[in-house]
Design a protein around this motif. Structure first.
Motif, mmCIF file in Angstrom:
data_model
loop_
_atom_site.group_PDB
_atom_site.id
_atom_site.type_symbol
_atom_site.label_atom_id
_atom_site.label_comp_id
_atom_site.label_asym_id
_atom_site.label_seq_id
_atom_site.Cartn_x
_atom_site.Cartn_y
_atom_site.Cartn_z
ATOM 1 N N ARG A 1 9.693 1.964 -10.184
ATOM 2 C CA ARG A 1 9.849 0.670 -9.503
ATOM 3 C C ARG A 1 8.493 0.094 -9.101
ATOM 4 N NH1 ARG A 1 14.403 2.088 -5.408
ATOM 5 N NH2 ARG A 1 12.636 1.769 -4.048
ATOM 6 N N VAL A 2 7.574 0.957 -8.689
ATOM 7 C CA VAL A 2 6.245 0.482 -8.280
ATOM 8 C C VAL A 2 5.537 -0.168 -9.454
ATOM 9 C CG1 VAL A 2 3.961 1.237 -7.505
ATOM 10 C CG2 VAL A 2 5.993 2.151 -6.407
ATOM 11 N N GLN A 3 5.638 0.441 -10.630
ATOM 12 C CA GLN A 3 4.952 -0.080 -11.805
ATOM 13 C C GLN A 3 5.564 -1.383 -12.300
ATOM 14 O OE1 GLN A 3 5.199 3.466 -14.210
ATOM 15 N NE2 GLN A 3 3.026 3.898 -13.901
ATOM 16 N N GLU A 4 6.854 -1.593 -12.049
ATOM 17 C CA GLU A 4 7.529 -2.813 -12.500
ATOM 18 C C GLU A 4 7.192 -4.024 -11.640
ATOM 19 O OE1 GLU A 4 11.635 -1.793 -12.337
ATOM 20 O OE2 GLU A 4 11.533 -0.475 -14.082
ATOM 21 N N ARG A 5 6.843 -3.799 -10.389
ATOM 22 C CA ARG A 5 6.592 -4.904 -9.462
ATOM 23 C C ARG A 5 5.199 -5.482 -9.655
ATOM 24 N NH1 ARG A 5 8.600 -3.755 -3.558
ATOM 25 N NH2 ARG A 5 8.036 -5.928 -3.552
ATOM 26 N N PRO A 6 5.052 -6.787 -9.446
ATOM 27 C CA PRO A 6 3.701 -7.371 -9.506
ATOM 28 C C PRO A 6 2.882 -6.889 -8.306
ATOM 29 C CG PRO A 6 5.300 -9.019 -8.819
ATOM 30 C CD PRO A 6 6.076 -7.781 -9.171
ATOM 31 N N PRO A 7 1.566 -6.805 -8.452
ATOM 32 C CA PRO A 7 0.742 -6.328 -7.337
ATOM 33 C C PRO A 7 0.772 -7.289 -6.152
ATOM 34 C CG PRO A 7 -0.621 -7.035 -9.173
ATOM 35 C CD PRO A 7 0.796 -7.114 -9.635
ATOM 36 N N LEU A 8 0.558 -6.739 -4.978
ATOM 37 C CA LEU A 8 0.469 -7.553 -3.769
ATOM 38 C C LEU A 8 -0.835 -8.348 -3.804
ATOM 39 C CD1 LEU A 8 1.548 -4.828 -1.197
ATOM 40 C CD2 LEU A 8 2.966 -6.634 -2.160
ATOM 41 N N VAL A 9 -0.813 -9.533 -3.214
ATOM 42 C CA VAL A 9 -2.005 -10.376 -3.157
ATOM 43 C C VAL A 9 -2.657 -10.164 -1.798
ATOM 44 C CG1 VAL A 9 -2.858 -12.746 -3.215
ATOM 45 C CG2 VAL A 9 -0.921 -12.069 -4.671
ATOM 46 N N VAL A 10 -3.903 -9.710 -1.796
ATOM 47 C CA VAL A 10 -4.621 -9.464 -0.546
ATOM 48 C C VAL A 10 -5.125 -10.790 0.009
ATOM 49 C CG1 VAL A 10 -6.595 -8.305 0.515
ATOM 50 C CG2 VAL A 10 -5.273 -7.143 -1.255
ATOM 51 N N ASP B 1 6.832 -10.679 -5.171
ATOM 52 C CA ASP B 1 8.161 -10.233 -5.583
ATOM 53 C C ASP B 1 9.201 -10.463 -4.486
ATOM 54 O OD1 ASP B 1 9.577 -9.128 -7.765
ATOM 55 O OD2 ASP B 1 9.761 -7.227 -6.690
ATOM 56 N N ALA B 2 8.749 -10.739 -3.262
ATOM 57 C CA ALA B 2 9.669 -10.949 -2.139
ATOM 58 C C ALA B 2 9.553 -12.386 -1.632
ATOM 59 C CB ALA B 2 9.378 -9.962 -1.027
ATOM 60 N N GLY B 3 9.390 -13.319 -2.551
ATOM 61 C CA GLY B 3 9.332 -14.722 -2.158
ATOM 62 C C GLY B 3 8.066 -15.099 -1.405
#
Length: 156
Positions: A65-74, A92-94
């Motif tokens: 699941r971690v690999q499927e999600r886009p990275p967080l934007v710092v 990924d969470a709006g």
């Protein structure tokens, strides 16, 4: 003489501000490296970028699941009460904004997932709940952790 004291004060203020900025930038770098290690399923690198207590979470990490999600934007970082709070936006969470805690452990900055989870949780007590402290004998592993913690503290 007075102008020399004033210039020393100005220089020290500037240096402390620079040090603060450098620490926040380093916290962002550490979080970025941790996020890249997660995306590449590099468990060893992740372990090196986490607090000792947080590293236990890697055993149950949902790597797929971690690999499927886009990275967080710092979005940035700031120092708060001896730790750094790295603000991120989750595409990924709006676009929800959150924070990760980065602390200094054994002289280096690492991500603290336990403290990060503590920022997100809400403590709910049952109506009849009682807190009970039950003493137990310390194990050799407990003594080792205590000694490691003592040795990791900066000299006073």
């Amino acid at each position: 003489m007075r102008s020399r004291a004033w210039s020393i004060t100005v220089v020290s203020c500037l240096l402390s501000g620079c040090a603060e900025h450098t620490g926040a930038a380093e916290a962002v770098q550490v979080f970025g490296a941790f996020q890249r290690a997660l995306q590449h399923h590099d468990e060893t690198a992740c372990r090196n970028l986490l607090t000792l207590e947080s590293a236990a979470a890697l055993a149950s990490m949902p790597w797929d699941r971690v690999q499927e999600r886009p990275p967080l934007v710092v979005l940035g970082a700031e120092r708060l009460d001896g730790e750094y709070r790295v603000r991120v936006r989750d595409p990924d969470a709006g676009g929800r904004v959150g924070e990760f805690v980065v602390v200094r452990e054994y002289g280096r900055l690492v991500v603290d997932l336990v403290a990060t989870a503590g920022l997100q949780c809400e403590v709910v007590e049952a109506a009849g709940a009682r807190e009970e402290v039950v003493p137990r004998e310390l194990t050799p592993a407990d003594y080792d952790r205590i000694r490691e913690h003592e040795l990791a503290q900066p000299p006073r």
